[in-house]
Enzyme design. Structure first.
Site, PDB file in Angstrom:
ATOM      1  N   ASN A   4     -17.512   3.496   7.559  1.00  0.00           N
ATOM      2  CA  ASN A   4     -17.677   3.803   8.983  1.00  0.00           C
ATOM      3  C   ASN A   4     -16.890   5.087   9.264  1.00  0.00           C
ATOM      4  OD1 ASN A   4     -17.707   3.895  11.756  1.00  0.00           O
ATOM      5  ND2 ASN A   4     -16.542   1.990  12.068  1.00  0.00           N
ATOM      6  N   TRP A   5     -17.610   6.184   9.456  1.00  0.00           N
ATOM      7  CA  TRP A   5     -16.939   7.476   9.620  1.00  0.00           C
ATOM      8  C   TRP A   5     -16.362   7.651  11.027  1.00  0.00           C
ATOM      9  CZ3 TRP A   5     -20.938  11.310   6.950  1.00  0.00           C
ATOM     10  CH2 TRP A   5     -21.046  10.952   5.602  1.00  0.00           C
ATOM     11  N   LYS A   6     -16.681   6.732  11.911  1.00  0.00           N
ATOM     12  CA  LYS A   6     -16.207   6.800  13.306  1.00  0.00           C
ATOM     13  C   LYS A   6     -16.499   8.203  13.871  1.00  0.00           C
ATOM     14  CE  LYS A   6     -13.026   3.104  12.227  1.00  0.00           C
ATOM     15  NZ  LYS A   6     -11.773   2.426  12.444  1.00  0.00           N
ATOM     16  N   HIS A  20     -17.995  -3.407  17.049  1.00  0.00           N
ATOM     17  CA  HIS A  20     -16.740  -2.958  16.427  1.00  0.00           C
ATOM     18  C   HIS A  20     -15.609  -3.082  17.450  1.00  0.00           C
ATOM     19  CE1 HIS A  20     -13.721  -0.395  14.600  1.00  0.00           C
ATOM     20  NE2 HIS A  20     -14.355  -0.587  13.454  1.00  0.00           N
ATOM     21  N   GLU A  68     -12.890  -7.915  10.746  1.00  0.00           N
ATOM     22  CA  GLU A  68     -11.914  -6.829  10.856  1.00  0.00           C
ATOM     23  C   GLU A  68     -10.812  -7.248  11.822  1.00  0.00           C
ATOM     24  OE1 GLU A  68     -13.897  -2.771   9.625  1.00  0.00           O
ATOM     25  OE2 GLU A  68     -13.807  -2.990  11.778  1.00  0.00           O
ATOM     26  N   SER A  97      -7.764  -1.261   6.696  1.00  0.00           N
ATOM     27  CA  SER A  97      -6.836  -0.565   5.778  1.00  0.00           C
ATOM     28  C   SER A  97      -7.167  -0.783   4.300  1.00  0.00           C
ATOM     29  CB  SER A  97      -5.388  -0.998   6.051  1.00  0.00           C
ATOM     30  OG  SER A  97      -5.009  -0.640   7.358  1.00  0.00           O
ATOM     31  N   GLY A 128     -12.895   2.429   7.098  1.00  0.00           N
ATOM     32  CA  GLY A 128     -12.801   3.604   7.949  1.00  0.00           C
ATOM     33  C   GLY A 128     -12.194   4.737   7.141  1.00  0.00           C
ATOM     34  N   GLY A 129     -10.859   4.852   7.202  1.00  0.00           N
ATOM     35  CA  GLY A 129     -10.129   5.962   6.571  1.00  0.00           C
ATOM     36  C   GLY A 129     -10.546   6.260   5.139  1.00  0.00           C
TER      37      GLY A 129
HETATM   38  P1  13P Z   1      -9.664   1.500   8.332  1.00  0.00           P
HETATM   39  O1  13P Z   1     -10.298   1.270   6.981  1.00  0.00           O
HETATM   40  O2  13P Z   1      -9.315   2.919   8.577  1.00  0.00           O
HETATM   41  O3  13P Z   1      -8.552   0.546   8.596  1.00  0.00           O
HETATM   42  O4  13P Z   1     -10.806   1.151   9.420  1.00  0.00           O
HETATM   43  C1  13P Z   1     -11.442  -0.067   9.374  1.00  0.00           C
HETATM   44  C2  13P Z   1     -12.585  -0.022  10.312  1.00  0.00           C
HETATM   45  O5  13P Z   1     -12.376  -0.061  11.518  1.00  0.00           O
HETATM   46  C3  13P Z   1     -13.936   0.098   9.737  1.00  0.00           C
HETATM   47  O6  13P Z   1     -14.901  -0.193  10.677  1.00  0.00           O
END
Ligand code: 13P
Length: 257
Positions: free
Chosen positions: A8-10, A97, A169, A215, A236-237
């Site tokens: 998820n690149w947000k 989300h 999550e 994470s 995400g990250g």
């Molecule tokens: P992180 O992997 O950066 O904690 O983000 C998780 C997330 O929100 C994926 O949708």
């Protein structure tokens, strides 16, 4: 069951950067039949990446997801993107989300409509559930997860439930959240069990892939992937760095074997 590795690149990357990332990822990754690789770029990059995947006949290697969608098909809904507009571009959509729930005030009712709309349009919803730090501290995790599943799946029939992916999550473990903590595999295992229990209670069957997110990185991904009932990761990250994302894809294949 397949293992899902979802990035998820947000709200990161311009269209150009997204395209360069995809180019790099396609060069790096191996196609593994049992692993479904999905990236969710920002809406503005979806069309470009979709054409890029078509051009290189790479649609099997990497699938696209929307980060959100709206449940009405068309009309006066400024700023929204509908399922019919996403059809042919994405195979998946992340829905509910925690950033949508808590920053943009999305309600359970809206989330359930979005899940149902995605299914109607043949887009696989990835329904996100997870408790906040406060809810966890008050011992409400089980209740919150069960409630979010009950309401998020409210409009999903017995026949359609197999089309849904669930992502657990915990909000307190998301890397961008202030004071984020790493969830232990035991914490995750308990919540995953609750999710499977609730699916069984609601539908008398439990065929849904359940992903973990929060994470995740190349060093801890293996531990999360080996938790019983976990069928993949939502990141995400770590998904923003192609080498890291690819390392996790390779790891998922090794864990599967
Ligand atoms: P992180 O992997 O950066 O904690 O983000 C998780 C997330 O929100 C994926 O949708």
């Amino acid at each position: 069951m397949k293992t899902y590795i979802v990035g998820n690149w947000k709200m990161n990357f311009t269209v150009g950067e997204s395209s360069i990332y995809l180019h790099k990822l396609l060069k790096l990754i191996h196609f593994y039949r049992g692993i479904e690789v999905v990236v969710a770029p920002s809406t503005i990059a979806l069309q470009t990446l979709s054409l890029q995947l078509n051009r290189q006949s790479n649609r099997k290697k990497v699938k696209l997801a929307a980060q959100n969608l709206y449940y009405r098909d068309y009309g006066a809904y400024t700023g929204e993107v509908s399922v019919s507009q996403l059809t042919g571009i994405v195979d998946y959509a992340i829905i509910g989300h925690s950033e949508r729930r808590y920053i943009f005030g999305e309600t359970d009712k809206e989330i359930s409509k979005k899940v149902a709309a995605a299914i109607r349009g043949n887009i696989t919803p990835i329904l996100c559930v997870g408790e906040t730090a406060n809810e966890r501290d008050f011992g409400e995790t089980e209740e919150v997860l069960k409630d979010q599943l009950l309401s998020g799946l409210r409009d999903v029939s017995l026949e359609d439930i197999k089309k849904v992916i669930i992502a657990y999550e915990p909000v307190w473990a998301i890397s961008s959240v202030k004071g984020a903590r790493l969830a232990s595999p035991d914490d995750v295992a308990r919540s995953i069990e609750i999710i499977h229990e609730q699916l069984k209670a609601l539908y008398k069957k439990d065929e849904n892939p359940v992903l973990y997110g929060g994470s995740v990185n190349p060093s801890n991904a293996g531990a999360y992937l080996t938790i019983p009932g976990v069928n993949g990761l939502l990141m995400g990250g770590s998904s923003l760095i192609a080498d890291q994302f690819n390392a996790i894809i390779d790891l998922a294949k090794r864990v599967q074997n």
